[in-house]
Design an enzyme around this catalytic site. Sequence first.
Site, PDB file in Angstrom:
ATOM      1  N   TRP A  21       0.871  -1.337   0.125  1.00 58.64           N
ATOM      2  CA  TRP A  21       0.010   0.122  -0.075  1.00 58.64           C
ATOM      3  C   TRP A  21       0.894   1.151  -0.045  1.00 58.64           C
ATOM      4  O   TRP A  21       0.529   2.141  -0.832  1.00 58.64           O
ATOM      5  CB  TRP A  21      -0.865  -0.006   1.231  1.00 58.64           C
ATOM      6  CG  TRP A  21      -1.546   1.064   1.676  1.00 58.64           C
ATOM      7  CD1 TRP A  21      -1.862   2.082   0.713  1.00 58.64           C
ATOM      8  CD2 TRP A  21      -1.968   1.699   2.811  1.00 58.64           C
ATOM      9  NE1 TRP A  21      -2.692   3.274   1.464  1.00 58.64           N
ATOM     10  CE2 TRP A  21      -2.469   2.935   2.705  1.00 58.64           C
ATOM     11  CE3 TRP A  21      -1.897   1.140   4.181  1.00 58.64           C
ATOM     12  CZ2 TRP A  21      -3.286   3.541   3.899  1.00 58.64           C
ATOM     13  CZ3 TRP A  21      -2.308   2.004   5.320  1.00 58.64           C
ATOM     14  CH2 TRP A  21      -3.014   2.980   5.053  1.00 58.64           C
ATOM     15  N   ASP A  49      -0.878  -8.641  -1.922  1.00 61.96           N
ATOM     16  CA  ASP A  49      -2.090  -7.863  -1.737  1.00 61.96           C
ATOM     17  C   ASP A  49      -1.598  -6.316  -2.440  1.00 61.96           C
ATOM     18  O   ASP A  49      -0.614  -5.959  -1.975  1.00 61.96           O
ATOM     19  CB  ASP A  49      -2.652  -7.753  -0.600  1.00 61.96           C
ATOM     20  CG  ASP A  49      -4.064  -6.719  -0.704  1.00 61.96           C
ATOM     21  OD1 ASP A  49      -4.834  -7.144  -1.188  1.00 61.96           O
ATOM     22  OD2 ASP A  49      -3.851  -5.547  -0.197  1.00 61.96           O
ATOM     23  N   TYR A  54      -2.810   2.424  -5.648  1.00 63.54           N
ATOM     24  CA  TYR A  54      -1.528   2.610  -4.937  1.00 63.54           C
ATOM     25  C   TYR A  54      -0.627   3.170  -6.023  1.00 63.54           C
ATOM     26  O   TYR A  54      -0.021   2.642  -6.735  1.00 63.54           O
ATOM     27  CB  TYR A  54      -0.991   1.288  -4.312  1.00 63.54           C
ATOM     28  CG  TYR A  54      -1.729   0.716  -3.443  1.00 63.54           C
ATOM     29  CD1 TYR A  54      -2.994   1.404  -2.671  1.00 63.54           C
ATOM     30  CD2 TYR A  54      -1.564  -0.625  -2.987  1.00 63.54           C
ATOM     31  CE1 TYR A  54      -3.561   0.623  -1.763  1.00 63.54           C
ATOM     32  CE2 TYR A  54      -2.395  -1.260  -2.005  1.00 63.54           C
ATOM     33  CZ  TYR A  54      -3.461  -0.488  -1.406  1.00 63.54           C
ATOM     34  OH  TYR A  54      -4.343  -1.338  -0.628  1.00 63.54           O
ATOM     35  N   SER A 152     -13.569  -4.374   0.408  1.00 60.47           N
ATOM     36  CA  SER A 152     -12.787  -3.583   1.511  1.00 60.47           C
ATOM     37  C   SER A 152     -13.472  -2.619   2.289  1.00 60.47           C
ATOM     38  O   SER A 152     -14.264  -1.782   1.569  1.00 60.47           O
ATOM     39  CB  SER A 152     -11.617  -3.177   0.933  1.00 60.47           C
ATOM     40  OG  SER A 152     -10.709  -2.652   2.109  1.00 60.47           O
ATOM     41  N   GLN A 177     -11.617  -6.777   3.377  1.00 59.97           N
ATOM     42  CA  GLN A 177     -10.362  -6.176   3.827  1.00 59.97           C
ATOM     43  C   GLN A 177     -10.717  -4.760   4.720  1.00 59.97           C
ATOM     44  O   GLN A 177     -10.815  -3.621   4.172  1.00 59.97           O
ATOM     45  CB  GLN A 177      -9.396  -5.920   2.645  1.00 59.97           C
ATOM     46  CG  GLN A 177      -8.040  -5.649   3.087  1.00 59.97           C
ATOM     47  CD  GLN A 177      -7.106  -5.463   1.836  1.00 59.97           C
ATOM     48  OE1 GLN A 177      -6.273  -4.455   1.888  1.00 59.97           O
ATOM     49  NE2 GLN A 177      -7.121  -6.613   1.027  1.00 59.97           N
ATOM     50  N   SER A 206      -3.145  -3.020   8.427  1.00 58.67           N
ATOM     51  CA  SER A 206      -2.594  -2.260   9.277  1.00 58.67           C
ATOM     52  C   SER A 206      -2.725  -3.109  10.779  1.00 58.67           C
ATOM     53  O   SER A 206      -3.253  -2.448  11.975  1.00 58.67           O
ATOM     54  CB  SER A 206      -3.397  -1.055   9.633  1.00 58.67           C
ATOM     55  OG  SER A 206      -3.239  -0.255   8.303  1.00 58.67           O
ATOM     56  N   GLY A 285       3.312  -4.800   5.643  1.00 63.73           N
ATOM     57  CA  GLY A 285       4.093  -3.955   4.759  1.00 63.73           C
ATOM     58  C   GLY A 285       5.375  -4.044   5.102  1.00 63.73           C
ATOM     59  O   GLY A 285       5.817  -4.080   6.337  1.00 63.73           O
ATOM     60  N   GLN A 291      12.179  -6.382   8.326  1.00 63.02           N
ATOM     61  CA  GLN A 291      10.871  -6.268   8.797  1.00 63.02           C
ATOM     62  C   GLN A 291       9.948  -7.316   8.211  1.00 63.02           C
ATOM     63  O   GLN A 291       8.938  -7.811   9.259  1.00 63.02           O
ATOM     64  CB  GLN A 291      10.194  -4.993   8.184  1.00 63.02           C
ATOM     65  CG  GLN A 291      10.961  -3.832   8.916  1.00 63.02           C
ATOM     66  CD  GLN A 291      10.515  -2.385   8.079  1.00 63.02           C
ATOM     67  OE1 GLN A 291      10.091  -2.364   7.028  1.00 63.02           O
ATOM     68  NE2 GLN A 291      10.423  -1.291   8.720  1.00 63.02           N
ATOM     69  N   ASN A 295       7.900  -9.978  11.099  1.00 63.22           N
ATOM     70  CA  ASN A 295       6.562 -10.102  11.224  1.00 63.22           C
ATOM     71  C   ASN A 295       5.966 -11.526  10.807  1.00 63.22           C
ATOM     72  O   ASN A 295       5.052 -11.994  11.526  1.00 63.22           O
ATOM     73  CB  ASN A 295       6.004  -9.132   9.946  1.00 63.22           C
ATOM     74  CG  ASN A 295       5.895  -7.885  10.515  1.00 63.22           C
ATOM     75  OD1 ASN A 295       6.141  -7.609  11.813  1.00 63.22           O
ATOM     76  ND2 ASN A 295       5.820  -6.710   9.581  1.00 63.22           N
TER      77      ASN A 295
END
Length: 334
Positions: A21, A49, A54, A152, A177, A206, A285, A291, A295
């Site tokens: 995103w 995704d 975007y 979404s 979503q 998020s 993300g 990162q 995650n």
Amino acid sequence: MEFRYLGDSGLKISEITYGNWLTHGSQVENDAATACVRAALDAGITTFDTADAYANGAAETVLGEALKGQRRASLEILTKVYWPTGPKGPNDSGLSRKHIMESIDGSLSRLQTDYVDLYQAHRYDSETPLEETMQAFADVVRAGKALYIGVSEWTASQLRAGHALAKDLGFRIVSNQPQYSMLWRVIEDQVIPTSAELGISQIVFSPIAQGVLTGKYKPGAEPPAGSRATDEKGGANMIKRFLNDETLTRVQELQPIASDLGLSMAQLAVAWVLQNDNVAAAIIGASRPEQVADNVGASGVTLDADVMKRIDEALGDLVERDPARTVSPPTRPS
């Protein structure tokens, strides 16, 4: 990496899904974006995704390039339609038949694929008859350009109406979503019960509240240089709601809980959303490969009832639960 069924379909997706995103085509350079996608693949993520809006199509282009050479049948590629794209003319947004049919072709071209696994209505379009939108999605599926349809940030009543029309047209809405995290639980009261009844899963975005739940933002201190809170293109506006001393102080109380479990705070946050049976995947993300690796450590983690209670006690009444906070734009954006 663990996998979950998407709604009542036979499709499985990776419970940690990679999303681009705020990164690809805008916040990070293409080489760094590609490195993050490769890190996701190496970690066992198969679900990616994105959306046509975007970076005005650039995010899809970067993702398509990064996935080039991968076995297509081993991937699940998700994209969306609704927000303005292109020169942002009168028909360059919304869920009209015209915009949907032209947008799916644009997305497939940028992603360098013949089909997407899931095509999602990025918001509800109050200015287009729902029947028109659902018929267009049915035709996209019949043309083989999308295998499944999702939405979404739809409300419970919108999901119910869309589900009924889709069923009449011979397909199903299999996913929604929404935003969902320890701090933002507005879907729990109405959207999740309705979705569970209809056979719809949540693919949540998020889950670490734009980085707030990592604990890197400290009460009384300026945001770290280069963080999302300092990047106007990278979500600084959206994160503002959480950047107050009371919230940041409570978030710091999650650190001992994470430490007791041998988890990072980001892993704890992602694992928390995955405890909900109606959540099929948490979208992460990344601007750096490490990162992604962090995650992904949340996959397969089980948080017992005592841990969930400690989290609730730490955050207290700061948690946003009002179902009215799930709202659709009153008019199409231009």
